[in-house]
Design a protein around this motif. Sequence first.
Motif, PDB file in Angstrom:
ATOM      1  N   PHE A  63      53.478  60.443  -4.238  1.00  9.22           N
ATOM      2  CA  PHE A  63      53.314  60.529  -2.846  1.00  9.22           C
ATOM      3  C   PHE A  63      52.095  59.969  -2.212  1.00  9.22           C
ATOM      4  O   PHE A  63      51.005  60.018  -3.221  1.00  9.22           O
ATOM      5  N   ALA A 112      57.448  70.530  -1.739  1.00 12.98           N
ATOM      6  CA  ALA A 112      56.194  70.364  -1.060  1.00 12.98           C
ATOM      7  C   ALA A 112      55.015  71.071  -1.201  1.00 12.98           C
ATOM      8  O   ALA A 112      53.771  70.502  -1.405  1.00 12.98           O
ATOM      9  N   ALA A 132      53.299  70.096  -4.418  1.00 13.28           N
ATOM     10  CA  ALA A 132      52.357  68.688  -4.096  1.00 13.28           C
ATOM     11  C   ALA A 132      51.235  68.696  -3.539  1.00 13.28           C
ATOM     12  O   ALA A 132      50.288  68.099  -3.661  1.00 13.28           O
ATOM     13  N   ILE A 148      56.331  64.081   7.007  1.00 15.12           N
ATOM     14  CA  ILE A 148      56.578  62.937   6.174  1.00 15.12           C
ATOM     15  C   ILE A 148      57.190  61.821   6.815  1.00 15.12           C
ATOM     16  O   ILE A 148      58.175  61.963   7.623  1.00 15.12           O
ATOM     17  N   MET A 168      59.827  66.470  -2.756  1.00 16.11           N
ATOM     18  CA  MET A 168      59.053  65.043  -2.702  1.00 16.11           C
ATOM     19  C   MET A 168      59.797  63.859  -3.295  1.00 16.11           C
ATOM     20  O   MET A 168      60.255  63.938  -4.285  1.00 16.11           O
ATOM     21  N   ASP A 191      56.862  58.957  -0.191  1.00 12.16           N
ATOM     22  CA  ASP A 191      56.674  59.539   1.139  1.00 12.16           C
ATOM     23  C   ASP A 191      55.091  59.616   1.198  1.00 12.16           C
ATOM     24  O   ASP A 191      54.009  59.962   0.404  1.00 12.16           O
ATOM     25  N   THR A 229      52.480  61.309   3.492  1.00  8.91           N
ATOM     26  CA  THR A 229      52.364  62.723   3.770  1.00  8.91           C
ATOM     27  C   THR A 229      51.272  62.961   4.446  1.00  8.91           C
ATOM     28  O   THR A 229      50.266  62.732   4.140  1.00  8.91           O
TER      29      THR A 229
END
Length: 364
Positions: free
Chosen positions: A283, A302, A305, A322, A352, A356, A358
């Motif tokens: 990401f 999420a 992450a 996102i 995720m 993405d 983010t």
Amino acid sequence: MKLGIVGLPNVGKSTLFNALTSAGAESANYPFCTIEPNVGVVPVPDERLDWLAQLYEPKLYTPATIEFVDIAGLVRGASRGEGLGNKFLSHIRECDAIIHVVRCFVNDDIVHVEGSVDPVRDLETINLELVLADIETLDHRLDRTRKLAKGNKSLDAELDFLERLRAHLSDGKTARSMEMNDDERDILSDISLLTSKPVIYAANIDEASVSGGYLENDGYKKLAEIAEAEHSEIIPICAEIEAEIAGLDSGDREMFLSDLGIEESGLSRLIKKSYALLGLISFLTAGPKEVRAWTIKKGTKAPEAAGKIHSDFERGFIRAEIVAFDALCECGNMNVARERGLIRSEGKDYVMQDGDVTLFRFNV
């Protein structure tokens, strides 16, 4: 994320490693030139990150990375300690996956440890030594499980699997080529066999085979059949050319690739495939201070992450804002993406996705 580069002596391992890392590992025309493993950390090429860098002109540009280890060449009998056998095997155990370099080119000036070029024989030599080492490891596990299984029916399924796996290895087959269910994969992951590690076969071809000619290379075709049968990956690569490309600046590199009739270097494809082989995705975060690719496993939610950035982000996670990279790229910038309603607010259960872009909201 550590990948071991393995193969017989003089198949191009160190040349490939040098091209990958520009680390200057010694590469010479004699067996066991590499004794202690060379280690290099390599950035994962990512055109998305390049685009974000052009958009934000950040102070820092931080791509995802993979660690490559150039491991000493293995010879027949390594499982019994021949050559640098025990040391070689211990270095492989420390790796998450294997890049197995197999020589598919003929050059009388470069000595072959077996006296001739035969990609299938070379591959089988390495695999057999790893299989023999795995049988020894598995036998210890089997002895322990048999003792524990006496009067304990709950271990019957595990014992049956281990015995089938032992028979499979005894046929000279790798653990990764055996069909198994999810429960059996969990058992296998606990044993840590060498031949259960994911593999990319790097078929080291000559310059004439680079732009599509490898499809007519008998050695490559046979290796491809083996890779498919055991659910492994294969990539054609000319280590010598890749070493040349690595020494060029970006402009000359593009011209060189164009002259060869290829769009992307073999090393770039190898790095990306290695990244995917480990089940990894990235990401992205972007702004004037830094654009960065963050490495996570597929299936990561999420909050976890967010924890890759800082533990406080995970502990105080509120939401993730996102936008998919392709949508952002089409819009041209974040403001347009926001106006079009393409920036989503995702909660704790969001899984995720690769690419993405983010922004995490948190409170601690």
